[in-house]
Scaffold this motif. Structure first.
Motif, PDB file in Angstrom:
ATOM      1  N   PHE A 151      46.560  36.415  49.619  1.00 19.08           N
ATOM      2  CA  PHE A 151      45.287  36.900  50.145  1.00 19.08           C
ATOM      3  C   PHE A 151      44.211  36.889  49.064  1.00 19.08           C
ATOM      4  CE2 PHE A 151      42.202  39.481  52.331  1.00 19.08           C
ATOM      5  CZ  PHE A 151      42.447  39.260  53.671  1.00 19.08           C
ATOM      6  N   ARG A 152      44.625  37.015  47.812  1.00 20.37           N
ATOM      7  CA  ARG A 152      43.642  36.917  46.713  1.00 20.37           C
ATOM      8  C   ARG A 152      43.011  35.517  46.690  1.00 20.37           C
ATOM      9  NH1 ARG A 152      43.960  41.347  43.282  1.00 20.37           N
ATOM     10  NH2 ARG A 152      45.901  42.549  43.379  1.00 20.37           N
ATOM     11  N   ASP A 153      43.814  34.488  46.937  1.00 19.30           N
ATOM     12  CA  ASP A 153      43.260  33.142  47.034  1.00 19.30           C
ATOM     13  C   ASP A 153      42.308  33.017  48.226  1.00 19.30           C
ATOM     14  OD1 ASP A 153      44.669  32.335  44.811  1.00 19.30           O
ATOM     15  OD2 ASP A 153      46.279  31.364  45.950  1.00 19.30           O
ATOM     16  N   PHE A 154      42.677  33.668  49.327  1.00 19.18           N
ATOM     17  CA  PHE A 154      41.831  33.673  50.515  1.00 19.18           C
ATOM     18  C   PHE A 154      40.455  34.267  50.174  1.00 19.18           C
ATOM     19  CE2 PHE A 154      42.205  34.805  55.366  1.00 19.18           C
ATOM     20  CZ  PHE A 154      41.282  33.829  55.670  1.00 19.18           C
ATOM     21  N   LEU A 155      40.446  35.361  49.404  1.00 21.82           N
ATOM     22  CA  LEU A 155      39.182  35.997  49.007  1.00 21.82           C
ATOM     23  C   LEU A 155      38.295  35.054  48.203  1.00 21.82           C
ATOM     24  CD1 LEU A 155      40.401  39.566  47.940  1.00 21.82           C
ATOM     25  CD2 LEU A 155      38.969  39.016  49.913  1.00 21.82           C
ATOM     26  N   LYS A 156      38.921  34.147  47.481  1.00 18.11           N
ATOM     27  CA  LYS A 156      38.166  33.195  46.659  1.00 18.11           C
ATOM     28  C   LYS A 156      37.824  31.907  47.417  1.00 18.11           C
ATOM     29  CE  LYS A 156      41.351  33.362  43.437  1.00 18.11           C
ATOM     30  NZ  LYS A 156      42.091  33.111  42.167  1.00 18.11           N
ATOM     31  N   GLY A 157      38.217  31.830  48.699  1.00 14.95           N
ATOM     32  CA  GLY A 157      37.974  30.617  49.463  1.00 14.95           C
ATOM     33  C   GLY A 157      38.913  29.492  49.104  1.00 14.95           C
ATOM     34  N   GLU A 158      40.080  29.848  48.529  1.00 12.23           N
ATOM     35  CA  GLU A 158      41.012  28.840  48.026  1.00 12.23           C
ATOM     36  C   GLU A 158      42.351  28.849  48.762  1.00 12.23           C
ATOM     37  OE1 GLU A 158      41.317  29.654  43.869  1.00 12.23           O
ATOM     38  OE2 GLU A 158      39.204  29.191  43.460  1.00 12.23           O
ATOM     39  N   LEU A 159      42.364  29.361  50.001  1.00 16.42           N
ATOM     40  CA  LEU A 159      43.601  29.332  50.781  1.00 16.42           C
ATOM     41  C   LEU A 159      43.845  27.906  51.252  1.00 16.42           C
ATOM     42  CD1 LEU A 159      45.669  31.490  51.772  1.00 16.42           C
ATOM     43  CD2 LEU A 159      44.483  31.421  53.972  1.00 16.42           C
ATOM     44  N   GLU A 213      33.329  40.676  50.955  1.00 13.82           N
ATOM     45  CA  GLU A 213      32.654  40.257  49.731  1.00 13.82           C
ATOM     46  C   GLU A 213      33.159  41.007  48.499  1.00 13.82           C
ATOM     47  OE1 GLU A 213      30.730  37.762  49.730  1.00 13.82           O
ATOM     48  OE2 GLU A 213      30.148  37.549  51.840  1.00 13.82           O
ATOM     49  N   THR A 214      33.552  42.281  48.673  1.00 17.08           N
ATOM     50  CA  THR A 214      33.901  43.123  47.525  1.00 17.08           C
ATOM     51  C   THR A 214      35.137  43.957  47.829  1.00 17.08           C
ATOM     52  OG1 THR A 214      32.586  45.013  48.278  1.00 17.08           O
ATOM     53  CG2 THR A 214      31.433  43.326  46.968  1.00 17.08           C
ATOM     54  N   ILE A 215      35.683  44.594  46.789  1.00 16.15           N
ATOM     55  CA  ILE A 215      36.798  45.512  46.969  1.00 16.15           C
ATOM     56  C   ILE A 215      36.393  46.670  47.871  1.00 16.15           C
ATOM     57  CG2 ILE A 215      36.253  46.881  44.915  1.00 16.15           C
ATOM     58  CD1 ILE A 215      39.812  46.021  46.133  1.00 16.15           C
ATOM     59  N   GLU A 216      35.110  47.043  47.849  1.00 17.53           N
ATOM     60  CA  GLU A 216      34.623  48.120  48.718  1.00 17.53           C
ATOM     61  C   GLU A 216      34.762  47.744  50.184  1.00 17.53           C
ATOM     62  OE1 GLU A 216      33.026  47.137  45.936  1.00 17.53           O
ATOM     63  OE2 GLU A 216      33.465  48.972  44.788  1.00 17.53           O
ATOM     64  N   ASP A 217      34.629  46.460  50.486  1.00 25.51           N
ATOM     65  CA  ASP A 217      34.820  46.026  51.874  1.00 25.51           C
ATOM     66  C   ASP A 217      36.263  46.241  52.313  1.00 25.51           C
ATOM     67  OD1 ASP A 217      32.171  45.197  52.042  1.00 25.51           O
ATOM     68  OD2 ASP A 217      32.646  43.165  51.366  1.00 25.51           O
ATOM     69  N   LEU A 218      37.207  45.971  51.419  1.00 25.78           N
ATOM     70  CA  LEU A 218      38.614  46.200  51.733  1.00 25.78           C
ATOM     71  C   LEU A 218      38.879  47.685  51.956  1.00 25.78           C
ATOM     72  CD1 LEU A 218      40.264  43.880  49.044  1.00 25.78           C
ATOM     73  CD2 LEU A 218      39.747  43.314  51.417  1.00 25.78           C
TER      74      LEU A 218
END
Length: 456
Positions: A281-289, A15-20
């Protein structure tokens, strides 16, 4: 390379950068829990023909894996194929062209590490003798073209084999024709990780020089001492290199996560491998892969992605030292000794950092660029050869190992595992140069002699 299995238990969505960042933070351990992980690859060949075995053929790679189960190793399947083994000594896995890898268990000391390596080699040699298979300890296939080599039945390799030629000229050579030794080490905190990352990145070219062992290609000298190291310079610039940002103020978990978000994807795993090569992977984070529309990544997806970058030093929930060519048993034990001696005692880490802290980004890159050809003859910023630096660094590493005071049953500490590197420095010649001397001397240019002189 990693062997992927389905995630077990909870696999939370990111959900967040903290998760990464949490993946890196979860690797933090107090010093008394620091461990040593050693990985090493070797080439396999049929004794009668020196041919590389395929997976399916009689007496080939599958048979070798099955043979090892007599020692308690448990098969790991991808579809109907056994593609790895699990056991008390870690994992046995297959590189793309059948290079045979042991990813050892996390161990407390180098005595255990070297014993683990010895057990593995005894086992594979025993099964290999029955099958007519031998094992070669080099950093590069000395006489095999890409076309002569088999491909192992692992889904991620199909994706990588298609993608590599799009981004570099030598990526297929990296996959099919190289072997390495690698050491994985722990850190106590983010600040400790940063110190260790910086020093190990600065000295990675020195390790490459000490372990340089890939001077042959297509049956003749290739003009390099570590051609394996040269291969990484034209594999994929977006996922390789010296990572200059590591030496910049403010480097830490978040900065490395940002770097990894800019590394293009290879795949996602959904009951099999989904080809995402070149996607973001940034697109993946947005649900846009595009290949998984509407889906967002989980922690397992992020861990998979972390395994698809190949810099000189790599961060997961531990630090990976990635600069060494494959080699014989003694040097498999020497690589973790080198890095443990430097990184696991503060006094040694500080002393080694004093040697390199004045190096500029340009210095780091120049040394890294020179080492594949020049080895220990490459020079540091003030004209000091890496050969001279190696002697000083080995003394520091020995001091770190002595301070650890991990003794075996005979009362020996861990410093003896540096002996193969001491010998290289005393001779003033890398392993590659010693092989070249044999090629031009005793071998009389007969490359087939490498199968006797460089075998396990």
């Amino acid at each position: 390379m990693s062997t992927r299995k389905a995630a077990e238990g909870e696999d939370p969505q990111i959900e967040t950068i903290e998760d990464l960042i949490s993946v890196f933070a979860e690797g933090e351990k107090p010093k008394d829990r620091w461990r040593i992980g050693t990985e090493h690859e070797k080439f396999i060949f049929f004794e009668d023909s020196h041919r590389a075995p395929s997976y399916e053929e009689k007496g080939g790679v599958h048979a070798l894996l099955i043979g090892l189960t007599k020692y308690g190793w448990k098969p790991v399947y991808e579809g109907e194929n056994i593609i790895a083994l699990e056991g008390a000594d870690g994992n046995v896995s297959l590189e793309p062209a059948g290079q045979f890898e042991l990813s050892g268990a996390p161990l407390d000391n180098l005595h255990q590490t070297c014993a683990e390596t010895g057990r593995h080699l005894e086992q594979v040699k025993a099964i290999g003798e029955r099958l007519g298979i031998g094992f070669l300890g080099l950093g590069l296939w000395p006489d095999k073209s890409r076309e002569e080599l088999p491909i192992m039945p692992k889904g991620r390799y199909d994706i990588m084999l298609r993608h590599m030629p799009r981004v570099g000229t030598l990526g297929l050579d990296m996959m099919l024709r190289t072997c390495t030794i690698q050491t994985n080490l722990d850190y106590a905190s983010e600040a400790d990780m940063v110190r260790k990352f910086r020093l190990s990145l600065a000295l990675q070219p020195l390790a490459t020089a000490l372990f340089a062992n890939s001077p042959f290609l297509d049956g003749k000298p290739n003009g390099y001492l570590s051609y394996r190291s040269h291969i990484w310079t034209d594999t994929d610039p977006k996922r390789t290199g010296m990572l200059p940002f590591v030496f910049e103020d403010g480097f830490g978990y978040e900065r490395y996560a940002e770097y990894m978000l800019d590394v293009p994807m290879y795949f996602a795993f959904r009951d099999g491998y989904v080809d995402a090569a070149g996607l973001s992977f940034r697109d993946f984070l947005k649900g846009e892969l595009s290949v998984l529309p509407g889906e967002k990544p989980t922690i397992s997806d992020w861990k998979d992605h972390l395994s698809t970058a190949f810099p000189e030093v790599r961060l997961k929930s531990f630090l990976e030292m990635r600069g060494a060519d494959g080699g014989p048993h003694g040097r498999i034990c020497a690589l973790p000794a080198f890095w443990v001696g430097l990184l696991y005692e503060d006094s040694a880490l500080d002393a080694a950092w004093d040697l390199v802290k004045h190096w500029t980004i340009e210095d780091h890159q120049r040394i890294r660029d020179e080492v594949p050809r020049l080895g220990l003859r490459a020079r540091g910023p003030r004209g000091r050869s890496l050969l001279e630096l190696a002697g000083i660094v080995l003394d520091i590493a020995a001091g770190g190992l002595k301070a650890r005071a991990r003794l075996n049953g005979a009362g020996d500490d861990e410093t003896g595992y540096l002996a193969p590197l001491r010998e290289i420095v005393a001779k003033g010649k890398t392993p590659a140069e010693q092989l070249l001397d044999l090629y031009h001397g005793a071998w009389g240019g007969d490359m087939s002699r490498v199968y006797e002189d460089a075998r396990f």
